[in-house]
Design a protein around this motif. Structure first.
Motif, short mmCIF file in Angstrom:
data_model
loop_
_atom_site.label_atom_id
_atom_site.label_comp_id
_atom_site.label_asym_id
_atom_site.label_seq_id
_atom_site.Cartn_x
_atom_site.Cartn_y
_atom_site.Cartn_z
N ALA A 74 0.83 -1.20 0.00
CA ALA A 74 0.00 0.00 0.00
C ALA A 74 0.87 1.25 0.00
O ALA A 74 0.61 2.22 -0.73
N ASP A 75 1.92 1.26 0.81
CA ASP A 75 2.81 2.40 0.85
C ASP A 75 3.55 2.58 -0.48
O ASP A 75 3.83 3.71 -0.91
N GLN A 76 3.85 1.49 -1.14
CA GLN A 76 4.50 1.58 -2.45
C GLN A 76 3.58 2.26 -3.46
O GLN A 76 4.03 3.08 -4.28
N VAL A 77 2.29 1.95 -3.40
CA VAL A 77 1.33 2.61 -4.28
C VAL A 77 1.27 4.10 -3.94
O VAL A 77 1.21 4.96 -4.83
N GLY A 78 1.32 4.42 -2.66
CA GLY A 78 1.33 5.81 -2.24
C GLY A 78 2.55 6.56 -2.75
O GLY A 78 2.47 7.73 -3.13
N MET A 79 3.69 5.89 -2.79
CA MET A 79 4.91 6.51 -3.31
C MET A 79 4.74 6.87 -4.78
O MET A 79 5.17 7.94 -5.24
N ILE A 80 4.10 5.98 -5.53
CA ILE A 80 3.87 6.25 -6.95
C ILE A 80 2.93 7.43 -7.13
O ILE A 80 3.08 8.24 -8.06
N ALA A 81 1.96 7.58 -6.21
CA ALA A 81 1.05 8.72 -6.26
C ALA A 81 1.81 10.04 -6.16
O ALA A 81 1.47 11.02 -6.83
N THR A 82 2.86 10.06 -5.34
CA THR A 82 3.65 11.30 -5.22
C THR A 82 4.37 11.62 -6.53
O THR A 82 4.57 12.79 -6.86
N VAL A 83 4.74 10.59 -7.27
CA VAL A 83 5.41 10.80 -8.56
C VAL A 83 4.45 11.46 -9.54
O VAL A 83 4.83 12.35 -10.31
N VAL A 84 3.19 11.06 -9.51
CA VAL A 84 2.18 11.67 -10.39
C VAL A 84 2.10 13.17 -10.12
O VAL A 84 2.14 13.99 -11.05
N ASN A 85 2.01 13.56 -8.86
CA ASN A 85 1.95 14.98 -8.52
C ASN A 85 3.23 15.70 -8.94
O ASN A 85 3.17 16.83 -9.45
N ALA A 86 4.36 15.07 -8.74
CA ALA A 86 5.64 15.69 -9.10
C ALA A 86 5.72 15.96 -10.59
O ALA A 86 6.18 17.02 -11.03
N LEU A 87 5.27 15.02 -11.39
CA LEU A 87 5.34 15.17 -12.85
C LEU A 87 4.38 16.26 -13.34
O LEU A 87 4.72 17.02 -14.26
#
Length: 239
Positions: A74-87
């Motif tokens: 679940a935390d790994q999915v959350g990490m990917i969510a931060t990448v979306v915002n960053a991009l």
């Protein structure tokens, strides 16, 4: 370049909810544009700025982990969510002719750059903006902790914690109109009273490394710039 910059190198922490709607959910392009304009102003005065973004507007790993089998995944999915915002933020900043790098603890080949401290320090010297994504790259750590860690690693002079209210209060000012705002707090004030400014690991890391924190309202124009040049905004947390 502005000569009266108090904090020449700063780390800005923006929660994912700051990119969402009134409920802090989804992706509101206008929020990204507003933040990008504020970052552009900081870039124009010659300050060095790195940004850590959360992903709670898309998904919170801890919340997903409470209903699934694996908090780690679940935390790994959350990490990917931060990448979306960053991009998203990178794309808008580049539209304003700001040079920016997305550096992620969770590398996505050909899309983000891996975290390499020497490269990051060079980007900052060149006055490029860095957006740190992917948290720390490890489960069970929040993006607040990632912000404190990255600030220390890049030798930032201050960590700026962008929120929806103008500092730290004795109580939730949205729910309690009589809540009082603190102008200044020590790290121990925050830890002892569990004021909920940031998670305790982030505060402890900041205290151990003498990293000051300024908590302020990200919705007020030029607050980021004001904090960096030393004007009084929000709540100061330090020794």
């Amino acid at each position: 370049m502005q000569s009266n910059i108090k904090y020449k190198r700063a780390l800005l922490k923006v929660s994912g909810e700051g990119f969402g709607n009134e409920n802090g959910r989804g992706i509101e392009t206008g929020r990204f544009i507003t933040l990008a304009k504020e970052i552009q102003k900081v870039s124009e005065i010659g300050a060095e700025l790195a940004v850590v973004v959360g992903g709670g507007n898309i998904l919170r790993g801890a919340r997903l982990g409470s209903v699934g089998k694996s908090r780690v995944q679940a935390d790994q999915v959350g990490m990917i969510a931060t990448v979306v915002n960053a991009l998203f933020l990178q794309d808008i900043l580049e539209g304003f002719n700001v040079k920016v790098h997305v550096v992620s603890a969770v590398e996505i080949k050909d899309i983000t750059e891996p975290f390499k401290i020497r490269a990051c320090l060079q980007y900052l010297k060149e006055k490029d903006i860095i957006i740190f994504a992917g948290g720390t790259g490890n489960p069970y750590f929040t993006t607040d902790t990632a912000a404190a860690l990255r600030a220390i690693e890049i030798s930032a002079d201050v960590m700026l914690k962008a929120t929806q209210v103008d500092g730290v209060y004795t109580d939730d000012p949205i729910k309690n109109a009589s809540a009082k705002r603190y102008e200044k707090l020590t790290y121990m004030d925050v830890l002892s009273n569990r004021l909920g400014v940031m998670d305790l690991t982030a505060i402890s890391l900041s205290m151990e490394n003498k990293l000051p924190i300024i908590v302020f309202n990200m919705n007020e124009r030029e607050n980021i710039k004001k904090a960096i040049i030393g004007e009084s905004v929000g709540t100061y947390i330090g020794e």
